[in-house]
Design an enzyme around this catalytic site. Structure first.
Site, short mmCIF file in Angstrom:
data_model
loop_
_atom_site.label_atom_id
_atom_site.label_comp_id
_atom_site.label_asym_id
_atom_site.label_seq_id
_atom_site.Cartn_x
_atom_site.Cartn_y
_atom_site.Cartn_z
N SER A 18 19.12 -15.29 28.38
CA SER A 18 19.24 -16.62 27.77
C SER A 18 20.39 -17.42 28.41
CB SER A 18 19.40 -16.53 26.25
OG SER A 18 20.65 -16.02 25.89
N HIS A 114 31.60 -13.22 28.26
CA HIS A 114 31.81 -12.10 27.33
C HIS A 114 31.80 -12.64 25.90
CE1 HIS A 114 33.23 -8.21 25.99
NE2 HIS A 114 34.07 -8.86 25.20
C1 GRF Z 1 25.55 -12.37 25.96
O1 GRF Z 1 25.98 -12.27 24.64
C2 GRF Z 1 26.71 -12.28 26.92
O2 GRF Z 1 27.88 -12.82 26.41
C3 GRF Z 1 26.87 -10.79 27.09
O3 GRF Z 1 25.56 -10.27 27.08
C4 GRF Z 1 24.71 -11.16 26.37
C5 GRF Z 1 23.61 -11.55 27.31
O4 GRF Z 1 22.59 -12.29 26.68
N1 GRF Z 1 27.62 -10.50 28.28
P1 GRF Z 1 21.52 -13.04 27.56
O5 GRF Z 1 20.82 -11.98 28.43
O6 GRF Z 1 22.20 -14.06 28.39
O7 GRF Z 1 20.55 -13.63 26.58
#
Ligand code: GRF
Length: 200
Positions: A18, A114
């Site tokens: 996402s 993060h």
């Molecule tokens: C997000 O919460 C990001 O902060 C963390 O992993 C998750 C990834 O979600 N590092 P997506 O794949 O971008 O939906």
């Protein structure tokens, strides 16, 4: 903005993608300072890969399971990025620990998002841990990647309140909405800085 002044950028994912989708959407603006030239996953089945393919962005898989150790995986990753002319790397839910050699080779040109207000809650299960700690505020951080996990210099942060009755899932959703706004802005800032530094 012509393509020469848009920094060629790769997005590295392991899952749903996402944040990748938010970056791809932002980079559709021809004035955006980064041009996404590659979406790469270490997992062949990552849902984000299909999403990237739909938008016509080149994709690649470097499967960690096909490499005997971290060094050989990172060498394959490095080769794939260089072959695509990548100058900036955005980790977006990329769930692999990278070797010190790889990180040093890309230092200053590799960023990560993060889901916590670093330095609080490095590592995994950040929403659950934030709730257990009883913090009033939580959020997300975009930072430069250094060999120590989630310890690199902060580029930008966004904050959300922790509310009565929050579960890790509800809190994660509130943070994720901020991630999708924050990451495109932070990547643009880093790309602009790199572009301006290499112009002279
Ligand atoms: C997000 O919460 C990001 O902060 C963390 O992993 C998750 C990834 O979600 N590092 P997506 O794949 O971008 O939906």
């Amino acid at each position: 903005m012509s393509d020469e002044v848009r920094v060629p950028t790769a997005i590295l994912i392991s899952g749903r993608g996402s944040n990748m989708a938010a970056l791809l959407a932002a980079a559709q603006d021809p004035g955006y300072p980064a041009r996404i030239v590659l979406v790469l996953s270490n997992r062949p089945g990552a849902a984000g890969l299909a999403r990237a393919r739909e938008t016509g962005i080149p994709t690649a898989v470097v499967d960690h399971a096909a490499h005997p150790d971290r060094e050989s995986f990172d060498a394959a990753l490095d080769a794939r990025l260089r072959a695509a002319g990548v100058e900036l790397v955005a980790l977006a839910g990329f769930m692999r620990i990278l070797t010190e050699g790889f990180v040093r080779a890309w230092e200053g040109r590799m960023i990560n998002i993060h889901p916590s207000l670093l330095p609080a809650f490095r590592g995994t299960r950040t929403h659950e841990r934030a709730l257990a700690a009883g913090v009033a505020e939580h959020g997300c951080t975009v930072h430069h990647v250094v060999p120590e996990l989630d310890a690199g210099p902060t580029i930008a942060q966004a904050r959300v309140p922790v509310l009565q009755g929050d579960t890790p899932e509800i809190l994660a959703e509130r943070v994720l909405a901020q991630e999708h706004a924050l990451y495109p802005r932070a990547l643009a800032d880093v790309a602009r800085t790199l572009r301006d530094a290499t112009r002279h």
